[in-house]
Design a protein around this motif. Structure first.
Motif, PDB file in Angstrom:
ATOM      1  N   GLU A   1       0.866  -1.401   0.064  1.00  0.00           N
ATOM      2  CA  GLU A   1      -0.065   0.027   0.106  1.00  0.00           C
ATOM      3  C   GLU A   1       0.847   1.057  -0.010  1.00  0.00           C
ATOM      4  O   GLU A   1       0.587   2.233  -0.758  1.00  0.00           O
ATOM      5  CB  GLU A   1      -1.088  -0.103   1.268  1.00  0.00           C
ATOM      6  N   SER A   2       2.071   1.177   0.847  1.00  0.00           N
ATOM      7  CA  SER A   2       2.887   2.417   0.675  1.00  0.00           C
ATOM      8  C   SER A   2       3.511   2.279  -0.522  1.00  0.00           C
ATOM      9  O   SER A   2       3.644   3.831  -0.832  1.00  0.00           O
ATOM     10  CB  SER A   2       3.841   2.091   1.851  1.00  0.00           C
ATOM     11  N   ILE A   3       3.899   1.644  -1.011  1.00  0.00           N
ATOM     12  CA  ILE A   3       4.720   1.849  -2.366  1.00  0.00           C
ATOM     13  C   ILE A   3       3.610   2.133  -3.605  1.00  0.00           C
ATOM     14  O   ILE A   3       4.100   3.167  -4.260  1.00  0.00           O
ATOM     15  CB  ILE A   3       5.408   0.567  -2.862  1.00  0.00           C
ATOM     16  N   THR A   4       2.434   1.757  -3.646  1.00  0.00           N
ATOM     17  CA  THR A   4       1.423   2.117  -4.278  1.00  0.00           C
ATOM     18  C   THR A   4       1.126   3.543  -3.998  1.00  0.00           C
ATOM     19  O   THR A   4       0.863   4.611  -5.079  1.00  0.00           O
ATOM     20  CB  THR A   4       0.039   1.323  -4.098  1.00  0.00           C
ATOM     21  N   GLU A   5       0.962   3.885  -2.912  1.00  0.00           N
ATOM     22  CA  GLU A   5       0.755   5.516  -2.614  1.00  0.00           C
ATOM     23  C   GLU A   5       1.993   6.390  -2.980  1.00  0.00           C
ATOM     24  O   GLU A   5       1.760   7.266  -3.785  1.00  0.00           O
ATOM     25  CB  GLU A   5       0.527   5.627  -1.153  1.00  0.00           C
TER      26      GLU A   5
ATOM     27  N   VAL B   1       3.941  -7.145  -3.657  1.00  0.00           N
ATOM     28  CA  VAL B   1       5.519  -7.289  -3.284  1.00  0.00           C
ATOM     29  C   VAL B   1       5.765  -8.705  -3.365  1.00  0.00           C
ATOM     30  O   VAL B   1       5.115  -9.735  -2.863  1.00  0.00           O
ATOM     31  CB  VAL B   1       5.484  -6.783  -1.912  1.00  0.00           C
ATOM     32  N   ALA B   2       6.783  -9.237  -4.219  1.00  0.00           N
ATOM     33  CA  ALA B   2       7.141 -10.457  -4.034  1.00  0.00           C
ATOM     34  C   ALA B   2       8.402 -10.900  -3.087  1.00  0.00           C
ATOM     35  O   ALA B   2       8.311 -12.172  -2.582  1.00  0.00           O
ATOM     36  CB  ALA B   2       7.832 -10.820  -5.501  1.00  0.00           C
ATOM     37  N   ALA B   3       9.130  -9.961  -2.689  1.00  0.00           N
ATOM     38  CA  ALA B   3       9.991 -10.406  -1.544  1.00  0.00           C
ATOM     39  C   ALA B   3      10.332  -9.034  -0.790  1.00  0.00           C
ATOM     40  O   ALA B   3      10.443  -7.950  -1.699  1.00  0.00           O
ATOM     41  CB  ALA B   3      11.167 -10.923  -2.345  1.00  0.00           C
ATOM     42  N   MET B   4      11.065  -9.071   0.290  1.00  0.00           N
ATOM     43  CA  MET B   4      11.513  -7.839   1.061  1.00  0.00           C
ATOM     44  C   MET B   4      12.917  -8.336   1.787  1.00  0.00           C
ATOM     45  O   MET B   4      13.026  -9.502   2.187  1.00  0.00           O
ATOM     46  CB  MET B   4      10.586  -7.443   2.060  1.00  0.00           C
ATOM     47  N   ALA B   5      13.719  -7.422   1.814  1.00  0.00           N
ATOM     48  CA  ALA B   5      15.034  -7.710   2.650  1.00  0.00           C
ATOM     49  C   ALA B   5      15.286  -6.395   3.114  1.00  0.00           C
ATOM     50  O   ALA B   5      15.311  -5.313   2.501  1.00  0.00           O
ATOM     51  CB  ALA B   5      16.067  -8.300   1.654  1.00  0.00           C
ATOM     52  N   ASP B   6      15.804  -6.392   4.055  1.00  0.00           N
ATOM     53  CA  ASP B   6      16.620  -5.435   5.056  1.00  0.00           C
ATOM     54  C   ASP B   6      18.340  -5.493   4.871  1.00  0.00           C
ATOM     55  O   ASP B   6      18.629  -6.589   5.684  1.00  0.00           O
ATOM     56  CB  ASP B   6      16.245  -5.193   6.428  1.00  0.00           C
ATOM     57  N   ILE B   7      18.866  -4.691   4.410  1.00  0.00           N
ATOM     58  CA  ILE B   7      20.218  -4.867   3.953  1.00  0.00           C
ATOM     59  C   ILE B   7      21.026  -3.727   4.650  1.00  0.00           C
ATOM     60  O   ILE B   7      20.751  -2.447   4.757  1.00  0.00           O
ATOM     61  CB  ILE B   7      20.648  -4.762   2.366  1.00  0.00           C
ATOM     62  N   SER B   8      22.187  -4.192   5.500  1.00  0.00           N
ATOM     63  CA  SER B   8      22.671  -3.229   6.505  1.00  0.00           C
ATOM     64  C   SER B   8      24.198  -3.687   6.045  1.00  0.00           C
ATOM     65  O   SER B   8      24.833  -4.697   6.095  1.00  0.00           O
ATOM     66  CB  SER B   8      22.512  -3.192   7.930  1.00  0.00           C
TER      67      SER B   8
ATOM     68  N   HIS C   1      13.494   0.985  -2.948  1.00  0.00           N
ATOM     69  CA  HIS C   1      14.261   1.132  -1.622  1.00  0.00           C
ATOM     70  C   HIS C   1      13.449   2.107  -0.899  1.00  0.00           C
ATOM     71  O   HIS C   1      12.979   3.238  -1.083  1.00  0.00           O
ATOM     72  CB  HIS C   1      15.581   1.591  -2.108  1.00  0.00           C
ATOM     73  N   GLU C   2      13.293   1.787   0.491  1.00  0.00           N
ATOM     74  CA  GLU C   2      12.963   2.571   1.400  1.00  0.00           C
ATOM     75  C   GLU C   2      13.781   3.785   1.721  1.00  0.00           C
ATOM     76  O   GLU C   2      14.968   3.405   2.504  1.00  0.00           O
ATOM     77  CB  GLU C   2      12.230   1.873   2.858  1.00  0.00           C
ATOM     78  N   THR C   3      13.452   5.018   1.502  1.00  0.00           N
ATOM     79  CA  THR C   3      14.389   6.024   2.229  1.00  0.00           C
ATOM     80  C   THR C   3      13.617   6.900   3.240  1.00  0.00           C
ATOM     81  O   THR C   3      12.580   6.768   3.425  1.00  0.00           O
ATOM     82  CB  THR C   3      14.690   6.937   1.096  1.00  0.00           C
ATOM     83  N   ASP C   4      14.097   8.020   3.469  1.00  0.00           N
ATOM     84  CA  ASP C   4      13.386   8.919   4.460  1.00  0.00           C
ATOM     85  C   ASP C   4      12.359   9.540   3.740  1.00  0.00           C
ATOM     86  O   ASP C   4      11.501  10.056   4.538  1.00  0.00           O
ATOM     87  CB  ASP C   4      14.601  10.166   4.972  1.00  0.00           C
ATOM     88  N   ASN C   5      12.184   9.682   2.546  1.00  0.00           N
ATOM     89  CA  ASN C   5      11.218  10.406   1.763  1.00  0.00           C
ATOM     90  C   ASN C   5      10.316   9.431   1.297  1.00  0.00           C
ATOM     91  O   ASN C   5       9.397   9.713   0.378  1.00  0.00           O
ATOM     92  CB  ASN C   5      11.929  11.312   0.736  1.00  0.00           C
ATOM     93  N   GLY C   6      10.141   8.202   1.700  1.00  0.00           N
ATOM     94  CA  GLY C   6       9.255   7.153   0.844  1.00  0.00           C
ATOM     95  C   GLY C   6       9.897   6.158   0.184  1.00  0.00           C
ATOM     96  O   GLY C   6      11.321   5.852   0.290  1.00  0.00           O
TER      97      GLY C   6
ATOM     98  N   PHE D   1      14.411  -3.044   1.321  1.00  0.00           N
ATOM     99  CA  PHE D   1      14.272  -3.019  -0.158  1.00  0.00           C
ATOM    100  C   PHE D   1      13.037  -4.174  -0.128  1.00  0.00           C
ATOM    101  O   PHE D   1      12.800  -5.100   0.339  1.00  0.00           O
ATOM    102  CB  PHE D   1      15.520  -3.760  -0.743  1.00  0.00           C
ATOM    103  N   ALA D   2      12.220  -3.703  -1.258  1.00  0.00           N
ATOM    104  CA  ALA D   2      11.199  -4.388  -1.834  1.00  0.00           C
ATOM    105  C   ALA D   2      11.277  -4.815  -3.279  1.00  0.00           C
ATOM    106  O   ALA D   2      11.340  -3.882  -3.941  1.00  0.00           O
ATOM    107  CB  ALA D   2       9.804  -3.897  -1.331  1.00  0.00           C
ATOM    108  N   VAL D   3      10.907  -6.158  -3.536  1.00  0.00           N
ATOM    109  CA  VAL D   3      10.856  -6.479  -4.869  1.00  0.00           C
ATOM    110  C   VAL D   3       9.522  -6.695  -5.207  1.00  0.00           C
ATOM    111  O   VAL D   3       8.760  -7.378  -4.669  1.00  0.00           O
ATOM    112  CB  VAL D   3      11.527  -7.637  -5.232  1.00  0.00           C
ATOM    113  N   ALA D   4       9.018  -5.763  -6.292  1.00  0.00           N
ATOM    114  CA  ALA D   4       7.591  -5.685  -6.606  1.00  0.00           C
ATOM    115  C   ALA D   4       7.417  -5.971  -7.954  1.00  0.00           C
ATOM    116  O   ALA D   4       8.052  -5.454  -8.712  1.00  0.00           O
ATOM    117  CB  ALA D   4       6.939  -4.492  -5.843  1.00  0.00           C
ATOM    118  N   GLU D   5       6.139  -6.279  -8.416  1.00  0.00           N
ATOM    119  CA  GLU D   5       5.774  -6.239  -9.833  1.00  0.00           C
ATOM    120  C   GLU D   5       4.491  -5.429  -9.865  1.00  0.00           C
ATOM    121  O   GLU D   5       3.617  -5.220  -9.210  1.00  0.00           O
ATOM    122  CB  GLU D   5       5.130  -7.723  -9.899  1.00  0.00           C
ATOM    123  N   VAL D   6       4.690  -4.233 -10.653  1.00  0.00           N
ATOM    124  CA  VAL D   6       3.868  -3.211 -10.949  1.00  0.00           C
ATOM    125  C   VAL D   6       2.700  -3.671 -11.700  1.00  0.00           C
ATOM    126  O   VAL D   6       3.141  -4.343 -12.700  1.00  0.00           O
ATOM    127  CB  VAL D   6       4.512  -2.059 -11.540  1.00  0.00           C
TER     128      VAL D   6
END
Length: 189
Positions: free
Chosen positions: A37-41, A76-83, A118-123, A151-156
């Protein structure tokens, strides 16, 4: 840096070859609905991603020309938090890199529509994504990033735009007939 304990993230190659330390990857088995929902927004708000497509040649009577023919959403097909951490153990989030990922082919219906966000401070930021290989079992892709976090791998997906304020013009004058019958009924009283 190969992701030995991960299934989606297969490799992270840092642009700064002199950086020493470690990479931590946490993958999520199920993506929360709120992420899609957040990525779609973000697609709807972000001016550098065209959230809609419009085809003026297919406009029909009653359609508004400023209203898009389709809207976009994501699965969203996959999600990963990379540090990334330097050799002193300090998190170094603002490090450019190439990320390689591998997905189950059954989870993707159209490889041309797969994107890494990729999630950033601005969305959510849409990353340049390249599908490098497609087999019967897997889809392999690469994305360039300038920093690390979620990070989210998504199919638009595109779907027809349905207007909630649309009216059915197939029976013109229905409102007029009801008004005439009502007036005739009042006149008989």
């Amino acid at each position: 840096v190969p992701g030995s304990e991960t299934t989606t993230v297969t490799e992270v190659t840092l642009a700064d070859g002199t950086l020493r330390g470690r990479v931590e990857i946490k993958e999520y088995n199920e993506s929360p609905t709120v992420v899609a929902e957040s990525i779609t927004e973000q697609l709807l708000q972000n001016s550098n991603v065209d959230p809609t497509t419009s085809d003026a040649d297919e406009t029909t009577a009653g359609d508004r020309s400023d209203e898009p023919a389709t809207t976009q959403s994501v699965d969203v097909a996959a999600m990963a938090d990379i540090s990334v951490f330097d050799e002193r153990g300090k998190k170094t989030s603002n490090t450019a890199a190439t990320i390689n990922m591998e997905l189950n082919a059954d989870d993707i219906s159209n490889t041309e529509k797969i994107v890494v966000f990729h999630e950033t401070d601005n969305g959510w930021e849409k990353l340049d994504t390249t599908v490098t290989e497609v087999t019967d079992e897997t889809v392999t892709l690469t994305a360039e990033t300038s920093s690390f976090s979620l990070f989210a791998v998504a199919e638009v997906k595109e779907s027809p735009n349905t207007r909630s304020d649309a009216t059915d013009d197939s029976m013109p004058g229905f409102g007029v007939w009801v008004a005439l019958v009502a007036m005739a009924g009042v006149g008989l009283l």
